[in-house]
Design a protein around this motif. Structure first.
Motif, PDB file in Angstrom:
ATOM      1  N   THR A 256       0.837  -1.205   0.000  1.00  0.00           N
ATOM      2  CA  THR A 256       0.000   0.000   0.000  1.00  0.00           C
ATOM      3  C   THR A 256       0.871   1.254   0.000  1.00  0.00           C
ATOM      4  O   THR A 256       0.715   2.151  -0.823  1.00  0.00           O
ATOM      5  CB  THR A 256      -0.915   0.016   1.245  1.00  0.00           C
ATOM      6  OG1 THR A 256      -1.634  -1.194   1.291  1.00  0.00           O
ATOM      7  CG2 THR A 256      -1.879   1.189   1.194  1.00  0.00           C
ATOM      8  N   ALA A 257       1.804   1.328   0.933  1.00  0.00           N
ATOM      9  CA  ALA A 257       2.765   2.442   1.032  1.00  0.00           C
ATOM     10  C   ALA A 257       3.947   1.972   1.867  1.00  0.00           C
ATOM     11  O   ALA A 257       3.782   1.201   2.819  1.00  0.00           O
ATOM     12  CB  ALA A 257       2.130   3.668   1.663  1.00  0.00           C
ATOM     13  N   ILE A 258       5.133   2.455   1.521  1.00  0.00           N
ATOM     14  CA  ILE A 258       6.337   1.945   2.176  1.00  0.00           C
ATOM     15  C   ILE A 258       7.395   3.053   2.207  1.00  0.00           C
ATOM     16  O   ILE A 258       7.491   3.870   1.284  1.00  0.00           O
ATOM     17  CB  ILE A 258       6.859   0.690   1.411  1.00  0.00           C
ATOM     18  CG1 ILE A 258       7.981   0.013   2.173  1.00  0.00           C
ATOM     19  CG2 ILE A 258       7.282   1.019   0.001  1.00  0.00           C
ATOM     20  CD1 ILE A 258       8.347  -1.357   1.583  1.00  0.00           C
ATOM     21  N   SER A 259       8.184   3.103   3.269  1.00  0.00           N
ATOM     22  CA  SER A 259       9.202   4.155   3.418  1.00  0.00           C
ATOM     23  C   SER A 259      10.457   3.817   2.610  1.00  0.00           C
ATOM     24  O   SER A 259      10.684   2.661   2.236  1.00  0.00           O
ATOM     25  CB  SER A 259       9.579   4.328   4.888  1.00  0.00           C
ATOM     26  OG  SER A 259      10.306   3.202   5.342  1.00  0.00           O
ATOM     27  N   SER A 260      11.289   4.822   2.391  1.00  0.00           N
ATOM     28  CA  SER A 260      12.547   4.601   1.658  1.00  0.00           C
ATOM     29  C   SER A 260      13.461   3.666   2.430  1.00  0.00           C
ATOM     30  O   SER A 260      14.189   2.857   1.833  1.00  0.00           O
ATOM     31  CB  SER A 260      13.245   5.937   1.393  1.00  0.00           C
ATOM     32  OG  SER A 260      13.538   6.589   2.610  1.00  0.00           O
ATOM     33  N   LEU A 261      13.425   3.759   3.761  1.00  0.00           N
ATOM     34  CA  LEU A 261      14.260   2.885   4.587  1.00  0.00           C
ATOM     35  C   LEU A 261      13.839   1.423   4.408  1.00  0.00           C
ATOM     36  O   LEU A 261      14.692   0.527   4.262  1.00  0.00           O
ATOM     37  CB  LEU A 261      14.131   3.301   6.059  1.00  0.00           C
ATOM     38  CG  LEU A 261      15.024   2.555   7.065  1.00  0.00           C
ATOM     39  CD1 LEU A 261      16.495   2.780   6.729  1.00  0.00           C
ATOM     40  CD2 LEU A 261      14.728   2.999   8.490  1.00  0.00           C
ATOM     41  N   GLU A 262      12.522   1.193   4.371  1.00  0.00           N
ATOM     42  CA  GLU A 262      12.024  -0.177   4.165  1.00  0.00           C
ATOM     43  C   GLU A 262      12.382  -0.695   2.775  1.00  0.00           C
ATOM     44  O   GLU A 262      12.739  -1.867   2.599  1.00  0.00           O
ATOM     45  CB  GLU A 262      10.501  -0.211   4.366  1.00  0.00           C
ATOM     46  CG  GLU A 262      10.083   0.005   5.818  1.00  0.00           C
ATOM     47  CD  GLU A 262       8.583   0.220   5.972  1.00  0.00           C
ATOM     48  OE1 GLU A 262       7.989  -0.474   6.813  1.00  0.00           O
ATOM     49  OE2 GLU A 262       8.024   1.058   5.234  1.00  0.00           O
ATOM     50  N   ILE A 263      12.301   0.183   1.778  1.00  0.00           N
ATOM     51  CA  ILE A 263      12.669  -0.214   0.407  1.00  0.00           C
ATOM     52  C   ILE A 263      14.135  -0.630   0.359  1.00  0.00           C
ATOM     53  O   ILE A 263      14.493  -1.642  -0.265  1.00  0.00           O
ATOM     54  CB  ILE A 263      12.396   0.940  -0.579  1.00  0.00           C
ATOM     55  CG1 ILE A 263      10.894   1.205  -0.685  1.00  0.00           C
ATOM     56  CG2 ILE A 263      12.963   0.629  -1.966  1.00  0.00           C
ATOM     57  CD1 ILE A 263      10.529   2.465  -1.446  1.00  0.00           C
ATOM     58  N   CYS A 264      14.985   0.136   1.044  1.00  0.00           N
ATOM     59  CA  CYS A 264      16.421  -0.179   1.057  1.00  0.00           C
ATOM     60  C   CYS A 264      16.704  -1.511   1.753  1.00  0.00           C
ATOM     61  O   CYS A 264      17.645  -2.228   1.399  1.00  0.00           O
ATOM     62  CB  CYS A 264      17.199   0.938   1.744  1.00  0.00           C
ATOM     63  SG  CYS A 264      17.222   2.488   0.782  1.00  0.00           S
ATOM     64  N   HIS A 265      15.893  -1.853   2.759  1.00  0.00           N
ATOM     65  CA  HIS A 265      16.054  -3.142   3.447  1.00  0.00           C
ATOM     66  C   HIS A 265      15.617  -4.304   2.552  1.00  0.00           C
ATOM     67  O   HIS A 265      16.218  -5.381   2.574  1.00  0.00           O
ATOM     68  CB  HIS A 265      15.237  -3.160   4.738  1.00  0.00           C
ATOM     69  CG  HIS A 265      15.909  -2.431   5.872  1.00  0.00           C
ATOM     70  ND1 HIS A 265      17.217  -2.652   6.240  1.00  0.00           N
ATOM     71  CD2 HIS A 265      15.444  -1.481   6.721  1.00  0.00           C
ATOM     72  CE1 HIS A 265      17.539  -1.875   7.261  1.00  0.00           C
ATOM     73  NE2 HIS A 265      16.477  -1.136   7.568  1.00  0.00           N
ATOM     74  N   LEU A 266      14.570  -4.066   1.761  1.00  0.00           N
ATOM     75  CA  LEU A 266      13.984  -5.154   0.964  1.00  0.00           C
ATOM     76  C   LEU A 266      14.686  -5.371  -0.379  1.00  0.00           C
ATOM     77  O   LEU A 266      14.571  -6.459  -0.963  1.00  0.00           O
ATOM     78  CB  LEU A 266      12.493  -4.865   0.726  1.00  0.00           C
ATOM     79  CG  LEU A 266      11.617  -4.929   1.993  1.00  0.00           C
ATOM     80  CD1 LEU A 266      10.243  -4.370   1.715  1.00  0.00           C
ATOM     81  CD2 LEU A 266      11.529  -6.368   2.494  1.00  0.00           C
ATOM     82  N   ILE A 267      15.379  -4.358  -0.879  1.00  0.00           N
ATOM     83  CA  ILE A 267      16.108  -4.508  -2.144  1.00  0.00           C
ATOM     84  C   ILE A 267      17.601  -4.460  -1.845  1.00  0.00           C
ATOM     85  O   ILE A 267      18.119  -3.465  -1.348  1.00  0.00           O
ATOM     86  CB  ILE A 267      15.734  -3.402  -3.157  1.00  0.00           C
ATOM     87  CG1 ILE A 267      14.239  -3.482  -3.503  1.00  0.00           C
ATOM     88  CG2 ILE A 267      16.576  -3.519  -4.425  1.00  0.00           C
ATOM     89  CD1 ILE A 267      13.768  -2.390  -4.447  1.00  0.00           C
ATOM     90  N   ASP A 268      18.285  -5.531  -2.141  1.00  0.00           N
ATOM     91  CA  ASP A 268      19.693  -5.679  -1.783  1.00  0.00           C
ATOM     92  C   ASP A 268      20.596  -5.037  -2.840  1.00  0.00           C
ATOM     93  O   ASP A 268      21.084  -5.701  -3.759  1.00  0.00           O
ATOM     94  CB  ASP A 268      20.038  -7.167  -1.631  1.00  0.00           C
ATOM     95  CG  ASP A 268      21.469  -7.366  -1.130  1.00  0.00           C
ATOM     96  OD1 ASP A 268      22.012  -6.399  -0.546  1.00  0.00           O
ATOM     97  OD2 ASP A 268      22.032  -8.463  -1.314  1.00  0.00           O
ATOM     98  N   THR A 269      20.803  -3.710  -2.719  1.00  0.00           N
ATOM     99  CA  THR A 269      21.725  -3.000  -3.615  1.00  0.00           C
ATOM    100  C   THR A 269      22.137  -1.685  -2.969  1.00  0.00           C
ATOM    101  O   THR A 269      21.702  -1.370  -1.847  1.00  0.00           O
ATOM    102  CB  THR A 269      21.079  -2.752  -5.002  1.00  0.00           C
ATOM    103  OG1 THR A 269      22.101  -2.304  -5.908  1.00  0.00           O
ATOM    104  CG2 THR A 269      19.982  -1.701  -4.927  1.00  0.00           C
TER     105      THR A 269
END
Length: 630
Positions: free
Chosen positions: A586-599
């Motif tokens: 639904t909505a997600i923070s930049s910090l969460e995106i960085c945790h979920l995408i390994d790069t």
């Protein structure tokens, strides 16, 4: 009637105008009030000089700097165009003769500072002239939101009363929307037209690197870059040292700063223009009159003072339309020193009150007293006497002048001159039997390079401090050495003149102006913060950041700055990975995106910014990202 293009060809040798120049000239010839915002290198002076040659009468040019006025007057005179400025300290009889020359001698330009414009006598003489129009150069000085506000610029509109039927053109290279609005308002240009050229430089690559070994990187740059270059540095001594370093590494360079004699400045400039020495290492004193098209790189070895100054200096590269580079070499130490210097230079309201009070005490002026004659003011002696920081007193004098509290002659950093007329060996031999004189000479030689080659500005108070002696003893030693024909010593008579414009009321005077003074101080801090943010922001295209700062809505990334080049190195699938992840939430923070995408986190943030600008994703009130399905 001769056309603007014919004038351009006859006097400047160009067959075509740069973008917007012809339209601006047309507006001036049509007697429209005009504001022209042209970035560095856009050719602002042509916009008023060409129409002035086509119209009857003299164009009055308001300019903030004596050196800039001298430069433009000299260039016009070299073309056979009659131009004049009012020399400092001209007597009334001299000014009567000067204005008679303008009136009856078919002069086309009168350059005048905004301060001189406030003279009732000069105002009266202007009323007697046939004036074609008024040109206000560096018009951003009108606004408190500008990077170089001067209160005297707010009083230029006196010309509206003196010349009610004459149109104005205001010109600047750096102004955001607030500054533009101030220019229109203060100069009463409600019916005026605005010409604004974009700050976007398609082929200028803004590149900011965090690096410790700047000298090695400098050599690397010049091994690759063979075009003429400018290296900006914030110290006169460093300018000389860096130039010597480059020359020692077989890179032909010269140095330029305000402490050089007029002759040396001229020859240095000409050697750079003709590419005898294609690299010039300079303080920000190097800027006026530069119109060299093939500068390939401008390098800042220190952080510039503001985004406006940075854009002006960087913009001296690539005026021929070819790809060019603006390189800033910086590190955490630079940012720390930049912040410390800002605090050293900016006085508090309390400190301003104390400095102002001590100025009255220094000249023994009593409460309520107002003397209408200027005082000779030894700036450094005053600072030493009361234990004030010279940088804060400098800023304080500027603020007091801006607020119309005092009038300060602009040469308060005037220095004495010394030139050794014999060899260093003979100098040392002359002093070998006098230990104190020998030690003093050693201090002079350590602190002033080039003193055997040319007249060099010196600071007696600085030398006294370094040598552990009094200022009077420094002068005594230098006079003794001059008597022995070892050197030539030209002692500065006075650092400046100060005229108090209000009776002594100490704090009351400052309190009346405290709001405006504090606003200036706050603006300085904000501009410094904006600059640091720009340097540290390595997630958004440099060109986008600059355009946003100047209120432009262009959103296309330049593709050639350090940020864009870094972005290009990011994994090609990262964009799709982010969109796919957001499609499942639904909505997600930049910090969460960085945790979920390994790069690399930096690459993720760059892509998020790009997707936002494209409208592919959006932010909610919690600063969380979601897929924009509109």
């Amino acid at each position: 009637m001769i056309s603007p293009r014919e004038i351009l060809k006859e006097y400047w040798g160009h067959s075509a105008f740069r973008p917007l120049q012809e339209e601006i000239i047309g507006a001036v010839l049509a007697q429209k009030n005009t504001v022209a915002l042209l970035p560095t290198g856009g050719g602002k002076s042509i916009c008023f000089q060409v129409p002035a040659l086509l119209l009857k009468g003299v164009c009055i040019v308001i300019s903030p700097l004596t050196a800039l006025m001298e430069e433009q007057v000299t260039r016009l005179q070299e073309k056979g165009i009659k131009a004049m400025r009012i020399p400092a300290k001209s007597s009334q009889d001299e000014m009567i003769a000067l204005f008679d020359n303008i009136k009856f001698g078919n002069f086309k330009f009168l350059y005048i500072s905004p301060e001189r414009l406030q003279s009732r006598f000069i105002q009266q003489k202007i009323k007697e002239l046939t004036v074609s129009f008024v040109a206000i150069d560096e018009a951003h000085c009108i606004s408190e939101w500008g990077h170089d506000f001067r209160s005297s610029y707010r009083k230029i509109n006196i010309l509206r009363e003196l010349l009610p039927n004459v149109n104005f053109i205001a010109l600047t290279a750096t102004a955001n929307q607030k500054v533009i609005e101030d220019i229109f308002s203060n100069l009463e240009l409600a019916d005026g037209v605005l010409f604004k050229q974009s700050f976007k430089r398609e082929k200028l690559a803004y590149q900011i690197f965090t690096i410790e070994d700047k000298l090695n990187r400098l050599l690397q740059i010049f091994k690759k870059t063979k075009t003429p270059a400018i290296v900006y540095i914030n110290s006169r001594k460093k300018a000389e040292e860096i130039s010597n370093f480059l020359n020692a590494n077989n890179l032909s360079s010269s140095f330029y700063h305000a402490g050089l004699s007029t002759e040396i400045k001229k020859s240095t400039f000409e050697n750079w223009m003709t590419e005898k020495t294609p690299i010039i290492v300079a303080t920000n004193a190097f800027g006026m009159g530069i119109d060299k098209a093939n500068v390939g790189v401008v390098i800042h070895l220190n952080i510039p003072s503001s985004i406006e100054n940075y854009v002006q200096e960087a913009g001296r590269a690539g005026r021929n339309g070819k790809k060019s580079f603006s390189v800033v070499l910086q590190n955490d130490t630079d940012i720390r020193l930049f912040k410390e210097q800002l605090e050293r230079n900016l006085p508090t309201i309390k400190e301003i009150k104390e400095i102002y009070k001590k100025m009255f005490q220094h000249f023994q002026i009593g409460n309520g007293e107002l003397l209408e004659t200027p005082f000779e003011f030894n700036f450094l002696e005053f600072c030493e006497k009361y234990g004030f920081s010279s940088s804060k007193v400098t800023t304080c004098l500027k603020l007091l002048s801006n607020q119309g509290i005092v009038t300060v002659q602009t040469d308060f950093n005037k220095k004495s001159l010394v030139h050794f007329t014999t060899t260093s060996k003979k100098v040392i031999n002359f002093t070998k039997n006098n230990d104190k004189l020998h030690q003093f000479i050693s201090v002079v030689l350590r602190n002033y390079g080039g003193i055997f080659e040319q007249e060099t500005k010196i600071d007696e108070y600085y030398l006294a401090k370094k040598a552990g002696i009094t200022n009077q003893q420094v002068r005594k030693y230098l006079t003794k050495l001059e008597d022995a024909e070892v050197l030539i010593y030209k002692q500065a008579e006075s650092n400046t003149e100060v005229l108090f414009l209000h009776p002594r009321e100490d704090e009351k005077t400052i309190n009346r102006n405290a709001k405006e003074i504090q606003h200036y101080i706050d603006q300085k801090r904000k501009k410094a913060a904006d600059l640091i943010d720009f340097i540290k922001n390595n997630t958004l295209c440099r060109s986008k950041q600059i355009l946003t700062y100047f209120d432009e809505k262009e959103t296309t990334a330049c593709g050639i700055c350090d940020v864009c080049l870094s972005n290009k190195k990011a994994p090609p699938s990262l964009r799709n990975n982010i969109l796919e992840l957001l499609s499942k939430t639904t909505a997600i923070s930049s910090l969460e995106i960085c945790h979920l995408i390994d790069t690399n986190e930096k690459h993720i943030l760059i892509h998020l910014q790009t997707l936002l600008s494209e409208g592919k994703i959006a932010l909610n009130h919690q600063n969380k990202f979601y897929l924009n399905n509109k």
